[in-house]
Scaffold this active site. Structure first.
Site, PDB file in Angstrom:
ATOM      1  N   TYR A  73       6.418  -9.745   7.348  1.00  0.00           N
ATOM      2  CA  TYR A  73       6.821  -8.656   7.428  1.00  0.00           C
ATOM      3  C   TYR A  73       6.900  -8.295   9.075  1.00  0.00           C
ATOM      4  O   TYR A  73       7.196  -9.289   9.827  1.00  0.00           O
ATOM      5  CB  TYR A  73       5.007  -7.917   7.156  1.00  0.00           C
ATOM      6  CG  TYR A  73       5.075  -8.016   5.439  1.00  0.00           C
ATOM      7  CD1 TYR A  73       4.875  -6.690   5.348  1.00  0.00           C
ATOM      8  CD2 TYR A  73       3.781  -9.449   5.343  1.00  0.00           C
ATOM      9  CE1 TYR A  73       4.002  -6.610   3.380  1.00  0.00           C
ATOM     10  CE2 TYR A  73       3.229  -8.445   3.890  1.00  0.00           C
ATOM     11  CZ  TYR A  73       3.389  -7.584   3.367  1.00  0.00           C
ATOM     12  OH  TYR A  73       2.935  -7.146   1.949  1.00  0.00           O
ATOM     13  N   ASP A 116       0.641  -1.118  -0.228  1.00  0.00           N
ATOM     14  CA  ASP A 116      -0.246   0.468   0.319  1.00  0.00           C
ATOM     15  C   ASP A 116       1.463   1.294  -0.176  1.00  0.00           C
ATOM     16  O   ASP A 116       1.912   1.181   0.390  1.00  0.00           O
ATOM     17  CB  ASP A 116      -1.017   0.026   0.746  1.00  0.00           C
ATOM     18  CG  ASP A 116      -2.464   1.026   0.933  1.00  0.00           C
ATOM     19  OD1 ASP A 116      -2.385   1.790   0.181  1.00  0.00           O
ATOM     20  OD2 ASP A 116      -3.265   0.932   2.063  1.00  0.00           O
TER      21      ASP A 116
END
Length: 245
Positions: free
Chosen positions: A110, A52
């Site tokens: 992540y 994003d």
């Protein structure tokens, strides 16, 4: 036809995200433009993760197919010479024709970074959390999410997928000086999922709701409590794992 795999690092601060969009700079767009300049082919550049806006990556993977015979090391040097400073290509290799950066991935990792002290230098890579946080509750929340769960309630609205089941293979909070680091590895991630999980865990750790509520949200998909999504700036795609081709 060659299939070329890239290992990419980027600072997402000034990007609208990985994917090309009409409203600003994208990582995909910048790399596609540079490839075309070098090999004179308009390639289809496929990313492992559609990060994003403002999200960073140390281990993004992408691939494209081309006819050009340029050696991979020469291509790497040429790309790094013309790409903007917020994108670096760390490795390039020719891979199996069936390799697909997104669909061949078997797991991704992540990390999310939190600072407990307000900072100026490095502020684009952390979430400054002003609340006192109960670290033991953060750890307990992380333990709860390991395994197969439906994470729809933690993802952002508009996620267009067939199901919301993800298998979290590891999840852990660590303390480094005045920083908190959350690391999570899963077979797949939904749009906004990591930021939703971090936001909810921080809400537990600061006492907004207790861990039993977190458990209810996770296991029963209870939506009586609004999930806070952590800011994008603290999120980094660290690595993508693939089977041997």
């Amino acid at each position: 036809m060659r299939n070329i795999k890239l290992l990419i690092e980027y600072d997402g601060t000034n990007f609208v995200g990985w994917q090309i969009q009409p409203n600003g700079r994208s990582v995909q767009g910048e790399i596609k433009k540079a490839i075309k300049e070098i090999i004179n082919e308009d390639v289809n550049l496929i990313g492992a993760s559609r990060t994003d806006a403002v999200v960073h990556a140390r281990g993004q993977v992408a691939n494209f197919k081309c006819e050009n015979k340029i050696p991979t090391e020469s291509l790497k040097k040429a790309l790094n010479s013309i790409l903007p400073d917020d994108i670096v290509i760390h490795a390039i290799e020719e891979v199996d024709p069936n390799f697909h950066a997104r669909y061949s991935a078997v797991e991704k990792t992540y990390r999310y970074f939190i600072t407990k002290n307000k900072i100026a230098i490095g502020r684009n890579y952390f979430w400054f959390v002003k609340y006192e946080l109960d670290f033991e509750n953060l750890k307990k929340c992380a333990e709860l999410i390991i395994g197969k769960h439906d994470f729809e309630i933690f993802s952002k609205k508009g996620t267009n997928v067939k199901d919301y089941i993800c298998e979290v293979r590891s999840a852990e909070w660590k303390i480094e000086d005045d920083k908190l680091i959350f690391e999570i590895t899963a077979n797949r991630f939904l749009y906004g999922m990591v930021r939703g999980l971090v936001g909810a865990m921080v809400d537990v750790a600061r006492g907004r709701f207790d861990i039993d509520v977190f458990k209810k949200i996770l296991l029963e998909k209870c939506n009586d409590f609004e999930i806070m999504h952590a800011p994008a700036s603290g999120l980094v795609l660290e690595s993508v794992k693939y089977p041997n081709f």
